[in-house]
Motif scaffolding. Structure first.
Motif, short mmCIF file in Angstrom:
data_model
loop_
_atom_site.label_atom_id
_atom_site.label_comp_id
_atom_site.label_asym_id
_atom_site.label_seq_id
_atom_site.Cartn_x
_atom_site.Cartn_y
_atom_site.Cartn_z
N PRO A 188 0.82 -1.22 0.00
CA PRO A 188 0.00 0.00 0.00
C PRO A 188 0.85 1.27 0.00
O PRO A 188 1.94 1.32 0.60
CB PRO A 188 -0.82 -0.14 1.28
CG PRO A 188 -1.00 -1.61 1.43
CD PRO A 188 0.33 -2.19 1.01
N ASN A 189 0.35 2.29 -0.66
CA ASN A 189 1.09 3.54 -0.87
C ASN A 189 1.66 4.13 0.41
O ASN A 189 2.77 4.68 0.42
CB ASN A 189 0.18 4.60 -1.52
CG ASN A 189 -0.54 4.08 -2.74
OD1 ASN A 189 -0.06 3.18 -3.42
ND2 ASN A 189 -1.70 4.64 -3.04
N ASP B 73 -8.74 3.47 2.06
CA ASP B 73 -8.31 3.81 3.42
C ASP B 73 -7.29 4.94 3.32
O ASP B 73 -6.21 4.75 2.78
CB ASP B 73 -7.70 2.57 4.08
CG ASP B 73 -7.30 2.80 5.53
OD1 ASP B 73 -6.70 3.85 5.83
OD2 ASP B 73 -7.56 1.91 6.35
N LYS B 74 -7.64 6.12 3.81
CA LYS B 74 -6.77 7.29 3.68
C LYS B 74 -5.38 7.03 4.23
O LYS B 74 -4.37 7.45 3.66
CB LYS B 74 -7.40 8.49 4.41
CG LYS B 74 -6.54 9.75 4.46
CD LYS B 74 -6.34 10.37 3.08
CE LYS B 74 -5.85 11.80 3.15
NZ LYS B 74 -4.55 11.96 3.82
N GLU B 75 -5.30 6.31 5.34
CA GLU B 75 -4.02 6.08 5.98
C GLU B 75 -3.09 5.24 5.10
O GLU B 75 -1.89 5.49 5.03
CB GLU B 75 -4.24 5.37 7.32
CG GLU B 75 -2.99 5.28 8.19
CD GLU B 75 -3.29 4.67 9.54
OE1 GLU B 75 -2.47 4.85 10.46
OE2 GLU B 75 -4.35 4.02 9.68
N GLY C 241 -10.94 12.69 2.72
CA GLY C 241 -9.58 12.46 2.26
C GLY C 241 -9.43 11.37 1.23
O GLY C 241 -8.32 11.11 0.75
N VAL C 242 -10.54 10.73 0.87
CA VAL C 242 -10.53 9.69 -0.17
C VAL C 242 -11.39 10.19 -1.33
O VAL C 242 -12.62 10.20 -1.25
CB VAL C 242 -11.06 8.35 0.36
CG1 VAL C 242 -11.06 7.29 -0.74
CG2 VAL C 242 -10.23 7.88 1.56
N ASP C 243 -10.72 10.62 -2.41
CA ASP C 243 -11.44 11.22 -3.52
C ASP C 243 -12.16 10.18 -4.36
O ASP C 243 -11.64 9.11 -4.64
CB ASP C 243 -10.50 12.05 -4.40
CG ASP C 243 -9.25 11.30 -4.80
OD1 ASP C 243 -9.13 10.90 -5.97
OD2 ASP C 243 -8.38 11.10 -3.93
N GLU C 244 -13.37 10.53 -4.78
CA GLU C 244 -14.18 9.68 -5.65
C GLU C 244 -13.96 10.06 -7.12
O GLU C 244 -13.56 9.24 -7.93
CB GLU C 244 -15.65 9.80 -5.29
CG GLU C 244 -16.59 9.01 -6.19
CD GLU C 244 -18.05 9.19 -5.81
OE1 GLU C 244 -18.92 8.72 -6.56
OE2 GLU C 244 -18.34 9.79 -4.74
N THR C 245 -14.20 11.32 -7.45
CA THR C 245 -14.03 11.82 -8.82
C THR C 245 -13.42 13.21 -8.78
O THR C 245 -13.90 14.08 -8.04
CB THR C 245 -15.38 11.88 -9.55
OG1 THR C 245 -15.95 10.57 -9.62
CG2 THR C 245 -15.20 12.44 -10.97
N ILE C 246 -12.37 13.42 -9.54
CA ILE C 246 -11.75 14.73 -9.67
C ILE C 246 -11.51 15.02 -11.15
O ILE C 246 -10.94 14.20 -11.88
CB ILE C 246 -10.42 14.84 -8.91
CG1 ILE C 246 -10.65 14.76 -7.40
CG2 ILE C 246 -9.70 16.14 -9.26
CD1 ILE C 246 -9.39 14.84 -6.55
N GLN C 247 -11.97 16.18 -11.59
CA GLN C 247 -11.61 16.70 -12.90
C GLN C 247 -10.49 17.71 -12.68
O GLN C 247 -10.57 18.52 -11.77
CB GLN C 247 -12.80 17.38 -13.58
CG GLN C 247 -13.98 16.46 -13.82
CD GLN C 247 -15.17 17.21 -14.37
OE1 GLN C 247 -15.20 17.60 -15.54
NE2 GLN C 247 -16.17 17.42 -13.53
N PHE C 248 -9.47 17.65 -13.52
CA PHE C 248 -8.38 18.61 -13.36
C PHE C 248 -7.85 19.06 -14.71
O PHE C 248 -7.95 18.34 -15.71
CB PHE C 248 -7.26 18.05 -12.49
CG PHE C 248 -6.58 16.81 -13.01
CD1 PHE C 248 -5.40 16.89 -13.74
CD2 PHE C 248 -7.11 15.56 -12.75
CE1 PHE C 248 -4.77 15.75 -14.21
CE2 PHE C 248 -6.48 14.41 -13.20
CZ PHE C 248 -5.31 14.50 -13.94
N GLN C 249 -7.33 20.28 -14.71
CA GLN C 249 -6.82 20.90 -15.92
C GLN C 249 -5.38 21.35 -15.68
O GLN C 249 -5.07 21.89 -14.62
CB GLN C 249 -7.68 22.10 -16.33
CG GLN C 249 -9.17 21.78 -16.53
CD GLN C 249 -9.94 21.63 -15.22
OE1 GLN C 249 -9.75 22.41 -14.28
NE2 GLN C 249 -10.82 20.65 -15.16
N LEU C 250 -4.54 21.12 -16.67
CA LEU C 250 -3.13 21.51 -16.58
C LEU C 250 -2.78 22.49 -17.68
O LEU C 250 -3.26 22.36 -18.82
CB LEU C 250 -2.24 20.27 -16.71
CG LEU C 250 -2.41 19.16 -15.67
CD1 LEU C 250 -1.70 17.90 -16.12
CD2 LEU C 250 -1.89 19.61 -14.31
N GLY C 251 -1.96 23.48 -17.35
CA GLY C 251 -1.47 24.43 -18.35
C GLY C 251 0.03 24.27 -18.52
O GLY C 251 0.75 24.01 -17.55
#
Length: 373
Positions: A116-117, A208-210, A254-264
């Protein structure tokens, strides 16, 4: 939950007092003569005998320059089963408390950390301090601070730190990178990365966030982050992000389900990406230039990877990704080979910096500046 906490506590314990001789430099353990280039075998112990560890072990059986010689696990029954299946001697088997003793085992060159991470940093540093090369599954840590500590520890120990970026050796992926570098797509303008699936068991460590350090972003979103960087051939300078959480009972704080993100990017190119644990059929990369395009669909699965460009289908032959990865890593470690796309700890650190910035952008609603150069 209690089992996971016990596992975390055990895995983070310091090694028991051992009577060991003085530290032996890595160079004394392994023959680094240039006369043996392309002949030496990378002898690997796998730490973490779960589903992905099993996949790597199976892939190694077809390697030309890598051999599975050891295991590290907190589950005695798994160790016994792997000993029998892969003919691993008892002297090359360790648990999470005593694996520092690999320092005195000349039959192991490297340890592949597939746990685990949340355990990657402490375990990787212990491997480095034992004088062994570190191969760590991605994400390499739970944040950039931990990743930097890993890089520093491996530098101090004089060992390699490599990250399990199997897609960096995938032929269709590399063909698109070649086309972009050759100008066949013109000026790159836009990248889209869609990375997601519906995750099952709500009690697993990935939620599990931990242990996980987050949710979908750590597990699957990192592919789109990394893909945006190597497909566009630039490092992003800003990020914005938005989170959607429809199931807070399953996806805790602290446990993300869905994230949209944009990079420049410095050139003006942009990337639009989606990371999710709540939608299936999301494994697509699309790169658009002013003279052409390239698409991978699927883009990061275990294969075969399929795709097309404005010139036609991509049809490079498929070989098990982990088999190619491990033999390429043997060449990096023993021959000093420079891969087309980097897989070292500093590459992993850059992705962790982007992930940190994405989480910051979600919290603040602001555009976050990045400095990865």
């Amino acid at each position: 939950m209690n089992n996971r906490r016990i596992f975390l506590q055990k895995a983070g314990l310091s090694a028991m007092a051992l009577s060991v001789p003085a530290f032996t430099p890595l160079s004394a353990m392994t023959n680094f003569s240039t006369n043996n280039q392309d002949t030496r075998t990378l002898r690997v112990a796998i730490m973490g005998l779960g589903s992905y560890g099993t996949r790597v072990a199976e892939a190694i059986q077809d390697c030309k320059r890598t051999k599975l010689v050891g295991v590290i696990s907190g589950t005695p029954s798994k160790i016994t089963a792997w000993q029998s299946k892969y003919n691993i001697p008892a002297k090359n088997c360790y648990n999470y408390e005593n694996f520092d003793a690999i320092k005195d085992n000349p039959e192991i060159d490297a340890v592949y950390v597939i746990t685990p991470n949340g355990l990657h940093k402490s375990q990787s540093i212990r491997v480095a301090q034992a004088g062994k090369h570190v191969i760590c599954e991605k994400p390499m840590a739970v944040n950039a601070l931990e990743a930097q500590e890993m890089v520093d520890a491996c530098d101090k120990a004089g060992v390699k730190l490599l990250i399990g970026y199997r897609m960096h050796f995938e032929p269709n992926t590399l063909e698109i990178v070649r086309m972009r570098k050759a100008g066949e797509l013109g000026t790159p303008l836009f990248f889209q990365g869609l990375s997601g699936f519906i995750i099952g068991d709500p009690t697993q460590w990935r939620l599990d966030k931990e242990l996980a350090g987050g949710g979908a972003m750590m597990d699957i979103g990192i592919y789109s982050i990394n893909g945006a960087r190597y497909m566009l051939g630039e490092e992003p300078v800003w990020v914005t992000a938005q989170e959607t959480k429809n199931n807070p009972e399953k996806f805790k704080e602290g446990v993300d389900e869905t994230i949209q993100f944009q990079l420049g990017f410095p050139s003006g190119a942009v990337a639009s990406c989606l990371s999710t644990y709540s939608m299936n059929n999301l494994d697509r990369f699309f790169l658009n230039g002013n003279k052409g395009f390239a698409e991978l669909l699927p883009a990061t699965g275990y294969g075969p990877i399929k795709g097309k460009t404005h010139k036609g289908p991509l049809d490079k032959p498929h070989t098990t990704h982990q088999t190619v990865q491990m033999d390429e890593m043997a060449a990096i470690i023993f021959d000093g080979k420079t891969p087309e796309l980097p897989v070292d700890g500093r590459e992993g650190l850059k992705d962790m910096k982007v992930i940190d910035a994405i989480f910051q952008a979600v919290r603040t609603g602001q555009k976050v500046k990045l400095d990865l150069v």
